[in-house]
Design an enzyme around this catalytic site. Structure first.
Site, short mmCIF file in Angstrom:
data_model
loop_
_atom_site.label_atom_id
_atom_site.label_comp_id
_atom_site.label_asym_id
_atom_site.label_seq_id
_atom_site.Cartn_x
_atom_site.Cartn_y
_atom_site.Cartn_z
CG HIS A 224 -11.08 16.60 31.39
ND1 HIS A 224 -11.50 17.89 31.15
CD2 HIS A 224 -10.32 16.66 32.50
CE1 HIS A 224 -11.01 18.69 32.08
NE2 HIS A 224 -10.29 17.97 32.90
CG HIS A 410 -17.61 8.08 38.35
ND1 HIS A 410 -17.63 9.22 39.12
CD2 HIS A 410 -18.47 7.22 38.96
CE1 HIS A 410 -18.48 9.08 40.12
NE2 HIS A 410 -19.00 7.87 40.05
N GLY A 411 -14.77 5.55 37.77
CA GLY A 411 -14.43 4.39 38.58
C GLY A 411 -13.08 4.53 39.25
CB SER A 453 -16.04 12.38 42.97
OG SER A 453 -16.65 11.96 41.78
N GLY A 494 -22.98 20.90 44.42
CA GLY A 494 -22.92 20.75 42.97
C GLY A 494 -23.93 21.58 42.22
NE ARG A 551 -14.78 16.97 33.55
CZ ARG A 551 -13.81 16.38 34.24
NH1 ARG A 551 -13.69 15.07 34.20
NH2 ARG A 551 -12.96 17.08 34.94
CG ASP A 564 -24.87 10.42 36.02
OD1 ASP A 564 -24.25 11.17 35.25
OD2 ASP A 564 -24.68 10.38 37.25
N GLY A 566 -22.32 8.69 38.04
CA GLY A 566 -22.44 9.15 39.42
C GLY A 566 -23.63 8.54 40.11
#
Length: 586
Positions: A224, A410-411, A453, A494, A551, A564, A566
């Site tokens: 990724h 993530h964004g 997410s 999670g 990851r 982080d 998240g």
């Protein structure tokens, strides 16, 4: 200032649907799209009654993986996620419905937390209506965990061999248990090691996910686009092949006289010339060790957008695996055997099983719900809408944080999820309770995002809504319960705990602070302020934690010094809720 990359595309938000349209249009004799989500690519002549269904899937950006391996003799269907993001459970179930021939379904995907959670949720849904499902996570990446923790390894280019073996076994009409057995054997016999020479960039950001100096390389990168396990000085082709193959030989039990299949895989922008140089040295190394190559594939089979670099994969063969490796298949990315010339006879379409995942309505009578508290359903909607607004504003910051220790999406992922939540809120009847709003938010986020997410926030919303299900309005104590239930839902789904360097490191202290504030008789604003302050503190402390989950866990100590992403989005979420509540209460 980092220069933006160039991409051939239209609107980034349409890139997946347009790619699917283009792919199916290019291969109408092989592929079709089924299901309401539009994300299940199905083999025209693959699924059939009496055959185990093979469903593969994962994020986009790895083409020809995963949909390129859909066709007769290989995968029956692929669930297509967003760029570098897992498909959602509903998208996976669309693929499973199309692939199901009454003998069960096998899910095959790389071992990433988002894929595991989304495929698990789809498997649970299918099992509840009587469809037998087996899930196999590919774990071929030598660099991502030591041998004694091989179950934690990522799945990268080794998907190619594991998918091929499973598809062949199913095409030979083996039972569900037998297909699972040989697929697990193939996974246990496959190892990959890779290197990146330059980063890739997401269509939405068009910025490199990380930087690699011209004279360096990233060893052990993730599929990724995650950074690898170490930086090293750029090597020659022979030196690099020696390092990569050496790591595999040190991990895979190969002896003189053994036979292997070889895959030299390009990551998106590496010339075929360079890949053949790697294969040249790989062949010499194996010959010197007395190991015979049964067959080689050299080219792009599992990419990472436009990343420069390559990986080498070896699968140790025995009589059974060799037979299945040579079993005929015909897909857009791989053709083996007689099907190349003759094609496959179109079979009757598989019998499908309907899976309904409609939004469950909340049956509570509003007259029986507690009305004390200053957070009405309308104010709660405003709080959630403001979260979406803030996330969209801060998406680049979140992606930049993720690009350093993750895959840089993530964004983008959070933006997609919260835009979907906003649309769901707009469509919801005005008389919905907070619990019903949370259920609608959960489904919208999960269906839109997938990735890790998706399940995490969907579970958070569902748990939080249930926690306040007996209330119409929320008071300070109920708001604290909502935050605490969301936090616990994320931890349960999670399997992460405080100290793992995940979003939990912001959610957990926020929940504790909210509960403590409410216990002292504080107001709703005081409760959310306490949660925000603790979330911010927890977010900042993640810079001093070495990642143990997700990851970035593959980076170990290299993740130190970085917040982080998240945890950052958690802080933004709670902060936006507080801002909207303060404005609503004047």
């Amino acid at each position: 200032m980092t220069a933006r990359t160039k991409k051939i595309m239209n609107a980034p938000e349409n890139i997946i649907s347009e790619m699917i349209e283009g792919m199916v249009g290019a291969h109408p004799d092989l592929l079709r799209v089924e299901g309401a989500t539009g994300r299940a690519i199905v083999a025209v002549d693959g699924p059939r009654q009496g055959k185990v269904g093979i469903v593969v899937g994962g994020g986009s950006g790895h083409e020809p993986a995963f949909a390129g391996y859909v066709g007769r003799g290989l995968a029956d269907a692929a669930a297509v996620g967003n760029v570098f993001a897992s498909p959602s459970p509903e998208q996976i179930m669309d693929a499973a419905r199309a692939a199901n021939g009454g003998e069960g379904v096998i899910f095959l995907y790389g071992n990433y937390s988002g894929d595991v959670m989304n495929f698990d949720m789809a498997a649970e849904e299918l099992a509840s209506i009587g469809v037998a499902v087996k899930s196999i996570q590919v774990t071929d990446d030598v660099a991502s965990a030591p041998k004694e923790r091989a179950n934690e390894r990522r799945g990268i280019a080794g998907d190619f061999f594991v998918f091929k073996i499973a598809g062949a076994a199913a095409d030979r009409l083996l039972s569900l248990e037998e297909v699972e057995r040989v697929a697990r054997r193939a996974n246990a016999s496959t190892r990959t090691m890779g290197v990146a020479l330059s980063a890739c960039s997401l269509p939405q950001t068009r910025k490199p996910n990380f930087e690699i100096p011209a004279d360096e390389m990233e060893v052990g990168m993730g599929l990724h686009g995650e950074p690898g396990i170490r930086r090293a000085t750029l090597e020659t082709a022979d030196e690099l092949a020696t390092d990569l193959v050496g790591a595999i030989l040190g991990d895979l039990d190969l002896r003189k006289g053994d036979e292997v299949a070889v895959l030299v895989n390009g990551l998106g922008s590496t010339a075929q010339m360079e890949l053949y140089l790697l294969h040249r040295k790989t062949r010499y190394i194996l010959a010197d060790a007395g190991i015979r190559i049964a067959h080689s594939w050299v080219g792009e089979y599992a990419t990472s957008l436009e990343m420069a670099g390559a990986s080498i994969t070896l699968m140790k063969l025995d009589d059974e695996l060799r037979t299945l490796l040579y079993h005929p298949c015909r897909t857009p990315a791989l053709t083996v055997g007689d099907l190349a010339a003759a094609g496959a006879a179109r079979q009757a379409r598989a019998a499908t099983v309907e899976v309904h995942n409609d939004e469950k309505t909340v049956s509570n009578d509003r007259k029986e719900l507690a009305t004390s508290g200053d957070i009405t359903p309308d104010i709660f909607r405003r709080m959630m809408r403001n979260v979406g607004k803030v996330i969209v504003t801060e998406k680049d910051w979140l992606s930049e944080l993720d690009g350093v220790i993750g895959d840089g999406d993530h964004g983008v992922t959070m933006e997609i999820g919260w835009i979907a939540v906003g649309k769901a809120l707009d469509a919801a009847p005005e008389d919905r309770t907070i619990e019903a709003i949370c259920k609608r938010m959960a489904k919208a986020f999960l269906d839109a995002v997938g990735a890790s997410s998706g399940p995490l926030y969907a579970t958070a919303f569902l748990r939080a809504g249930t926690a306040v299900g007996e209330r119409l309005n929320l008071d300070a104590s109920a708001l604290a319960n909502w935050i605490a239930a969301a936090s616990q839902g994320i931890q349960d789904r999670g399997r992460a705990a405080p100290g793992d360097k995940t979003m939990v490191d912001a959610w957990a202290p926020a929940a504790d602070a909210a509960k403590a504030s409410a216990a002292k008789g504080a107001s709703s604003l005081d409760v959310i302020d306490a949660a925000v302050a603790s979330a911010k503190d927890g977010m900042e402390k993640t810079a001093n934690i070495a990642a143990r989950r997700g990851r970035s866990s593959k980076l170990g100590e290299r993740s130190l010094g970085h917040i982080d992403p998240g945890a950052a989005s958690t802080y933004l979420t709670l902060r936006a809720m507080g801002e909207a509540l303060r404005e609503a209460l004047g």
